[in-house]
Design a protein around this motif. Structure first.
Motif, mmCIF file in Angstrom:
data_model
loop_
_atom_site.group_PDB
_atom_site.id
_atom_site.type_symbol
_atom_site.label_atom_id
_atom_site.label_comp_id
_atom_site.label_asym_id
_atom_site.label_seq_id
_atom_site.Cartn_x
_atom_site.Cartn_y
_atom_site.Cartn_z
ATOM 1 N N SER A 64 0.866 -1.144 0.574
ATOM 2 C CA SER A 64 0.060 -0.034 0.027
ATOM 3 C C SER A 64 0.796 1.249 0.168
ATOM 4 O O SER A 64 0.847 2.305 -0.103
ATOM 5 C CB SER A 64 -1.028 -0.377 0.520
ATOM 6 O OG SER A 64 -2.166 -0.802 1.197
ATOM 7 N N VAL A 65 1.800 1.597 0.527
ATOM 8 C CA VAL A 65 2.626 2.434 0.862
ATOM 9 C C VAL A 65 3.904 2.639 -0.157
ATOM 10 O O VAL A 65 4.040 3.792 -0.878
ATOM 11 C CB VAL A 65 3.224 2.189 2.179
ATOM 12 C CG1 VAL A 65 3.989 4.001 2.707
ATOM 13 C CG2 VAL A 65 1.869 3.086 3.295
ATOM 14 N N ALA A 66 4.691 1.276 -0.277
ATOM 15 C CA ALA A 66 6.023 1.603 -1.052
ATOM 16 C C ALA A 66 5.595 0.792 -2.752
ATOM 17 O O ALA A 66 6.436 1.103 -3.106
ATOM 18 C CB ALA A 66 6.726 0.666 -0.131
ATOM 19 N N GLN A 67 4.836 0.882 -2.089
ATOM 20 C CA GLN A 67 3.999 0.020 -3.343
ATOM 21 C C GLN A 67 4.502 -1.021 -4.433
ATOM 22 O O GLN A 67 5.125 -0.857 -5.679
ATOM 23 C CB GLN A 67 3.326 1.377 -4.909
ATOM 24 C CG GLN A 67 2.804 2.657 -4.621
ATOM 25 C CD GLN A 67 1.946 2.149 -4.434
ATOM 26 O OE1 GLN A 67 0.563 1.821 -5.501
ATOM 27 N NE2 GLN A 67 0.908 2.525 -3.472
ATOM 28 N N MET A 68 5.691 -2.109 -3.939
ATOM 29 C CA MET A 68 5.854 -2.912 -3.410
ATOM 30 C C MET A 68 4.500 -3.737 -4.691
ATOM 31 O O MET A 68 3.953 -4.699 -4.127
ATOM 32 C CB MET A 68 6.889 -3.507 -2.994
ATOM 33 C CG MET A 68 7.087 -4.794 -3.071
ATOM 34 S SD MET A 68 8.777 -5.510 -1.205
ATOM 35 C CE MET A 68 9.712 -3.661 -0.594
ATOM 36 N N PRO A 69 6.093 -4.362 -5.666
ATOM 37 C CA PRO A 69 4.809 -6.159 -6.365
ATOM 38 C C PRO A 69 5.268 -6.927 -5.796
ATOM 39 O O PRO A 69 6.081 -7.320 -4.890
ATOM 40 C CB PRO A 69 6.414 -5.834 -7.639
ATOM 41 C CG PRO A 69 6.666 -4.883 -7.882
ATOM 42 C CD PRO A 69 7.138 -4.042 -6.008
ATOM 43 N N LEU A 70 4.141 -8.018 -5.990
ATOM 44 C CA LEU A 70 3.745 -9.135 -5.139
ATOM 45 C C LEU A 70 4.914 -10.413 -5.146
ATOM 46 O O LEU A 70 5.545 -10.515 -4.607
ATOM 47 C CB LEU A 70 2.657 -9.395 -5.263
ATOM 48 C CG LEU A 70 1.852 -8.894 -5.438
ATOM 49 C CD1 LEU A 70 0.534 -9.516 -5.406
ATOM 50 C CD2 LEU A 70 1.495 -8.781 -3.776
ATOM 51 N N PHE A 71 6.253 -9.725 -5.895
ATOM 52 C CA PHE A 71 7.144 -10.884 -6.358
ATOM 53 C C PHE A 71 7.866 -10.812 -4.931
ATOM 54 O O PHE A 71 8.784 -11.365 -4.827
ATOM 55 C CB PHE A 71 7.776 -11.034 -8.302
ATOM 56 C CG PHE A 71 8.958 -11.337 -8.056
ATOM 57 C CD1 PHE A 71 8.789 -12.682 -8.062
ATOM 58 C CD2 PHE A 71 9.982 -10.822 -7.523
ATOM 59 C CE1 PHE A 71 9.876 -13.634 -8.432
ATOM 60 C CE2 PHE A 71 11.186 -11.399 -8.168
ATOM 61 C CZ PHE A 71 11.059 -12.556 -8.081
ATOM 62 N N TYR A 72 8.097 -9.842 -5.106
ATOM 63 C CA TYR A 72 9.084 -9.233 -4.004
ATOM 64 C C TYR A 72 8.726 -9.539 -2.323
ATOM 65 O O TYR A 72 9.494 -10.229 -1.380
ATOM 66 C CB TYR A 72 9.905 -7.980 -3.589
ATOM 67 C CG TYR A 72 10.625 -7.398 -5.213
ATOM 68 C CD1 TYR A 72 11.398 -7.656 -5.335
ATOM 69 C CD2 TYR A 72 9.850 -6.462 -6.421
ATOM 70 C CE1 TYR A 72 12.302 -7.620 -6.653
ATOM 71 C CE2 TYR A 72 10.588 -6.028 -7.638
ATOM 72 C CZ TYR A 72 11.561 -6.384 -7.954
ATOM 73 O OH TYR A 72 12.058 -6.606 -8.537
ATOM 74 N N LEU A 73 6.919 -9.222 -2.646
ATOM 75 C CA LEU A 73 6.850 -9.876 -1.014
ATOM 76 C C LEU A 73 7.509 -11.418 -0.376
ATOM 77 O O LEU A 73 7.443 -11.746 0.478
ATOM 78 C CB LEU A 73 5.605 -9.949 -0.890
ATOM 79 C CG LEU A 73 4.817 -8.413 -1.034
ATOM 80 C CD1 LEU A 73 3.482 -8.342 -0.958
ATOM 81 C CD2 LEU A 73 5.730 -7.704 0.379
ATOM 82 N N SER A 74 7.398 -12.522 -2.396
ATOM 83 C CA SER A 74 7.255 -13.432 -1.802
ATOM 84 C C SER A 74 9.251 -13.494 -1.436
ATOM 85 O O SER A 74 9.776 -14.567 -1.575
ATOM 86 C CB SER A 74 7.127 -14.068 -2.660
ATOM 87 O OG SER A 74 5.543 -14.117 -3.404
ATOM 88 N N VAL A 75 10.074 -12.705 -2.347
ATOM 89 C CA VAL A 75 11.351 -13.045 -2.253
ATOM 90 C C VAL A 75 11.927 -12.593 -0.589
ATOM 91 O O VAL A 75 12.629 -12.931 -0.300
ATOM 92 C CB VAL A 75 12.118 -12.280 -3.072
ATOM 93 C CG1 VAL A 75 13.481 -11.789 -2.648
ATOM 94 C CG2 VAL A 75 11.849 -12.421 -4.762
ATOM 95 N N ILE A 76 11.628 -12.118 -0.080
ATOM 96 C CA ILE A 76 11.090 -11.058 1.369
ATOM 97 C C ILE A 76 11.096 -12.586 2.117
ATOM 98 O O ILE A 76 11.859 -12.794 3.029
ATOM 99 C CB ILE A 76 10.238 -9.723 1.802
ATOM 100 C CG1 ILE A 76 11.313 -8.979 0.841
ATOM 101 C CG2 ILE A 76 10.227 -10.067 3.592
ATOM 102 C CD1 ILE A 76 9.919 -7.217 1.440
ATOM 103 N N THR A 77 9.631 -13.248 1.837
ATOM 104 C CA THR A 77 9.383 -13.938 2.619
ATOM 105 C C THR A 77 10.170 -15.860 2.425
ATOM 106 O O THR A 77 10.647 -16.006 3.775
ATOM 107 C CB THR A 77 8.088 -15.036 2.112
ATOM 108 O OG1 THR A 77 7.134 -13.724 2.379
ATOM 109 C CG2 THR A 77 7.515 -16.263 2.967
#
Length: 488
Positions: free
Chosen positions: A154-167
């Protein structure tokens, strides 16, 4: 210090293994441009694999956890998480995602090793405190992961792909911790030390007494000194092992199973546990698919992370707060389960019929918090008078039964081999499922009240001052110790 070291490592592992920013957005990610899967592929072909693998692996992993003394299975779980999220980042296609679900099912089945490890390295007097720490840190990790994912989207407008990388990074950090845990010298079934029996007796004697108003029928006649002892197969990691150890364990588990489920009150709570957990898994597993249908993530901003965070924290507060509620669950338990099952049925029904994203979010929070409250009460009621071996068995059987029911429901309703229904008809069936649970426990509660009243009228007045020696243990474990079983 000998207990502080493994406790800290377990907390570190629990936090990072549950820190998953990608989880609230998994369905949106799979159906988005990165994976480009259809709703039918995700809902009807990929997600059911988790249910099937969890069911198949649960009992073998349960035995392997005890036989291998926890640590190897904990390492296997950590490795399964890493493999899961590597595949989520790199793999493509339906078959690859099905293998991903298999490894996640393996990790879920191995979750028993996390809390079982505590009781092998910590003194009985510290069970409640250490369990509370580990349980709290897993909930904190889950809530922090959901909140982090939502803020990044919501805030950083990060693509969902990078959420998987962080996980994946978080899972990799968690993978390091189990290697440094000490290797336990004993376990519950296969490997017992000389002091195990005495330790269990001391642990039970240290428990706080239950409410005097509880019905003796609710007490399972299983005192700690009646627990059969498995022939010692040597310490964990030792070279000497009995070839009949598995046969002995299975025999004792079967005897304990028959004795435990002969208690009608324990059986009633276990039936609710299995039925409701089956429905809970289905709703939680497919809620994101319903939200995606109501508000497509490709066209609108979604707030799944906030919802998961709020529902996790609210459910945790409800679970912890139930310890201060003084209710005779033996008398009113079935009716309470009926009322709250109605609440869960209504919540699911509103998600299905209103089809407004805010109604869906609110209903989901109510549904999940209600389940976490009730599963804590059920856990407490079931385990209040069981030794550690026996409540491990009962909880395992209840979970296996829930998965068996879920597998049948998944094959019939979700899987393309069955009806392969759209997500909205699925949730209508889930709402009806919880309504049926409510009706069953309404009938059971009314029957129990009538029986209790008739027995009270027939009971001679002279019995009011007498005390029966029923051989039932009246000690109950602390609530925080048992909240390990709930799975958010």
């Amino acid at each position: 210090m000998s207990q502080l070291y493994p406790t800290v490592l377990l907390c570190v592992y629990g936090f990072f293994s549950n820190l998953r920013p990608s989880e609230p957005f998994l369905t949106a990610f799979l159906m988005g441009p990165d994976k480009n899967l259809t709703e039918t592929e995700v809902v009807n072909e990929i997600y059911p694999i988790w249910t099937y693998s969890y069911l198949v692996l649960l009992f073998p992993v349960f035995l392997a956890t005890d036989y291998l003394c926890y640590k190897p299975v904990l390492i296997l779980q950590a490795l399964s998480f890493v493999v899961t999220y590597v595949m989520l980042v790199k793999a493509q296609g339906v078959l690859a995602m099905q293998f991903l679900e298999f490894f996640f099912g393996l990790a879920t089945a191995a979750d028993i090793a996390y809390f079982s490890f505590i009781y092998s390295v910590v003194e009985p007097a510290q069970y409640q405190r250490v369990t509370g720490y580990c349980r709290s840190i897993t909930l904190l990790g889950s809530a922090a992961g959901s909140l982090t994912g939502q803020l990044l989207v919501s805030v950083a407008q990060m693509p969902l792909f990078y959420l998987s990388v962080i996980t994946l990074v978080s899972a990799s950090m968690a993978f390091v911790a189990p290697w440094f845990l000490p290797m336990p010298s004993k376990s519950l079934f296969f490997h017992k030390s000389q002091g195990t029996k005495g330790g269990q007796l001391a642990h039970q004697n240290s428990r706080a007494p239950t409410d005097d108003a509880e019905d003796p029928e609710s007490k399972v006649p299983l005192k700690s000194d009646e627990v059969p002892m498995v022939v010692n197969a040597g310490e964990c990691g030792g070279a000497s092992r009995s070839s009949s150890g598995l046969v002995d364990v299975l025999r004792i588990l079967w005897v304990d199973f028959l004795q435990c489920y002969s208690c009608r009150t324990l059986l009633a709570w276990s039936v609710w546990w299995a039925l409701s957990t089956c429905g809970y898994f289905q709703v939680v597993n497919y809620a994101q698919a319903l939200w995606e249908k109501v508000l497509p993530s490709q066209e609108f901003e979604i707030y799944n992370g906030y919802v998961e965070t709020i529902s996790t924290l609210l459910g945790a507060f409800a679970a912890f707060g139930v310890g201060s509620v003084k209710v005779s669950w033996t008398v009113w338990g079935e009716l309470a389960l009926c009322i709250f099952s109605v609440v869960m049925a209504v919540a699911v029904y509103l998600m299905d019929t209103i089809r407004n994203i805010w109604v869906c979010y609110t209903s989901y929070v109510v549904f999940r918090a209600t389940y976490m409250l009730l599963i804590t009460i059920a856990t407490y009621q079931i385990a209040s008078n069981l030794s550690m071996q026996r409540y491990a068995l009962v909880f395992g059987v209840n979970t296996f039964t829930a998965l068996l029911l879920q597998t049948v429901l998944t094959i019939v309703v979700v899987d393309t081999a069955g009806l392969g229904l759209d997500i909205f008809p699925q949730f209508f069936i889930y709402a009806g499922y919880f309504a049926v649970i409510a009706v069953v426990f309404l009938m059971a509660g009314l029957y129990k009240l009538m029986v209790s009243q008739s027995q009270a009228k027939a009971k001679p007045q002279t019995d009011s001052g007498e005390s029966e020696s029923d051989g039932f243990s009246r000690d109950s474990p602390p609530l925080n110790e048992l909240q390990q079983i709930t799975r958010t």
